[in-house]
Scaffold this motif. Structure first.
Motif, PDB file in Angstrom:
ATOM      1  N   PRO A  39      42.383  46.533  38.683  1.00 30.93           N
ATOM      2  CA  PRO A  39      41.174  46.808  37.883  1.00 30.93           C
ATOM      3  C   PRO A  39      40.560  45.555  37.381  1.00 30.93           C
ATOM      4  O   PRO A  39      41.614  44.800  37.389  1.00 30.93           O
ATOM      5  N   ALA A  40      39.283  45.471  37.081  1.00 28.29           N
ATOM      6  CA  ALA A  40      39.079  44.103  36.586  1.00 28.29           C
ATOM      7  C   ALA A  40      39.462  43.781  35.176  1.00 28.29           C
ATOM      8  O   ALA A  40      39.541  42.672  34.997  1.00 28.29           O
ATOM      9  N   ALA A  81      35.532  34.513  33.886  1.00 25.71           N
ATOM     10  CA  ALA A  81      35.839  35.984  34.381  1.00 25.71           C
ATOM     11  C   ALA A  81      35.628  36.126  35.923  1.00 25.71           C
ATOM     12  O   ALA A  81      35.275  37.281  36.310  1.00 25.71           O
ATOM     13  N   GLU A  82      35.683  35.402  36.493  1.00 26.83           N
ATOM     14  CA  GLU A  82      35.649  35.029  37.906  1.00 26.83           C
ATOM     15  C   GLU A  82      37.033  34.224  38.627  1.00 26.83           C
ATOM     16  O   GLU A  82      37.556  33.561  37.981  1.00 26.83           O
ATOM     17  N   GLY A 127      40.608  36.338  44.421  1.00 25.10           N
ATOM     18  CA  GLY A 127      39.763  37.704  44.190  1.00 25.10           C
ATOM     19  C   GLY A 127      39.040  37.426  42.948  1.00 25.10           C
ATOM     20  O   GLY A 127      39.283  36.233  42.445  1.00 25.10           O
ATOM     21  N   ALA A 128      38.373  38.245  42.372  1.00 18.79           N
ATOM     22  CA  ALA A 128      37.676  38.014  41.054  1.00 18.79           C
ATOM     23  C   ALA A 128      38.470  38.046  40.073  1.00 18.79           C
ATOM     24  O   ALA A 128      38.035  37.580  38.680  1.00 18.79           O
ATOM     25  N   LEU A 185      48.366  46.190  39.420  1.00 17.00           N
ATOM     26  CA  LEU A 185      47.384  45.544  39.928  1.00 17.00           C
ATOM     27  C   LEU A 185      47.477  45.379  41.229  1.00 17.00           C
ATOM     28  O   LEU A 185      48.447  45.187  41.839  1.00 17.00           O
ATOM     29  N   GLU A 186      46.398  45.869  41.940  1.00 16.88           N
ATOM     30  CA  GLU A 186      46.135  45.749  43.410  1.00 16.88           C
ATOM     31  C   GLU A 186      45.190  45.102  44.000  1.00 16.88           C
ATOM     32  O   GLU A 186      44.258  44.624  43.424  1.00 16.88           O
ATOM     33  N   CYS A 187      45.690  44.318  45.011  1.00  9.80           N
ATOM     34  CA  CYS A 187      44.753  43.648  46.040  1.00  9.80           C
ATOM     35  C   CYS A 187      44.779  43.884  47.556  1.00  9.80           C
ATOM     36  O   CYS A 187      45.599  44.061  47.948  1.00  9.80           O
TER      37      CYS A 187
END
Lengths: 111, 117
Positions: free
Chosen positions: B8-9, A41-42, B109-110, B21-23
């Motif tokens: 969003p995550a 999840a990373e 990113g995450a 989805l945005e970055c």
């Protein structure tokens, strides 16, 4: 056509021992190779890289070896620690500075 | 220092619904921007990359599109999601015009976990 292959889906190693992760590639035009580490999840984080003109690069516990004639590289982690447990991706830089990734190897370090 | 934000995550969407989805990247100018997807049990697949505003290249024909309306903003979209669009989407950036010196180190990113039902 997979240009970067990580043939071992998973690897289990005892804490304190050496972990060796392998990667093979087919495109002789790749000029840089990189290893990334990813926790669940990373996003992946950069670990170490090597230029195609070198055969070894070392950073602390991590060493990457490149064998151009065999089109093979490996990542050595010594000593392995439980916090090293993650998915490791091999990547190669090709045309247009784009990275091609392997499928990843899950490393489990047992304490 | 440079940071990358992705949201969003987590997202659960029905088949046929739209996606966005945005970055965004902070602390750098004119970065190369990338969208990758990690499908279950597979590696990272490059979907789109961009070297500048409105300059986007698609790597894989698919149900998705990307846009870069501002220098440090990268958006992944779909008009109608398919089940096969499920996966973990990753935005990444790298410095522009590396030339031949230095590896093209991507900073990720995450990630955004998309589940299409």
């Amino acid at each position: 056509d997979q240009q970067v292959k990580q043939n071992s889906p998973s690897l289990s190693v005892q804490e304190g021992r050496i972990s060796i992760l392998n990667c093979d590639y087919t495109n002789s035009m790749f000029d840089y190779f990189l290893w990334y580490k990813k926790y669940p999840a990373e996003g992946p984080t950069f670990l170490i890289s090597i230029s195609s003109i070198k055969d070894k690069n070392e950073d602390g516990r991590f060493t990457v070896f490149l064998n151009k004639s065999a089109k093979h590289l490996s990542l050595h982690i010594v000593p392995s620690q439980p916090g090293d447990s993650a998915v490791y991706f091999c990547a190669a830089r090709g045309y247009g500075n784009k990275l091609v990734f392997g499928a990843g190897t899950i490393l489990r370090v047992k304490s | 220092s440079q940071t990358i934000h992705q949201w969003p995550a987590t997202l659960v969407q029905p088949v046929g619904s739209p996606l966005s989805l945005e970055c965004t990247v902070e602390g750098t100018s004119n970065p190369n921007l990338y969208w990758y997807r990690q499908a279950a049990g597979r590696g990272l697949q490059l979907l789109f990359y961009s070297i500048g505003i409105d300059q986007i290249s698609s790597e894989v024909p698919q149900n998705l599109s990307a846009s870069r309306p501002q220098d440090r903003q990268f958006i992944l979209s779909s008009k109608k999601l398919l089940l096969s669009d499920s996966g973990f989407y990753l935005c990444a950036w790298s410095a522009f015009n590396l030339g031949s010196s230095g590896a093209n180190v991507l900073t990720f990113g995450a990630g955004s976990r998309l589940t299409v039902l």
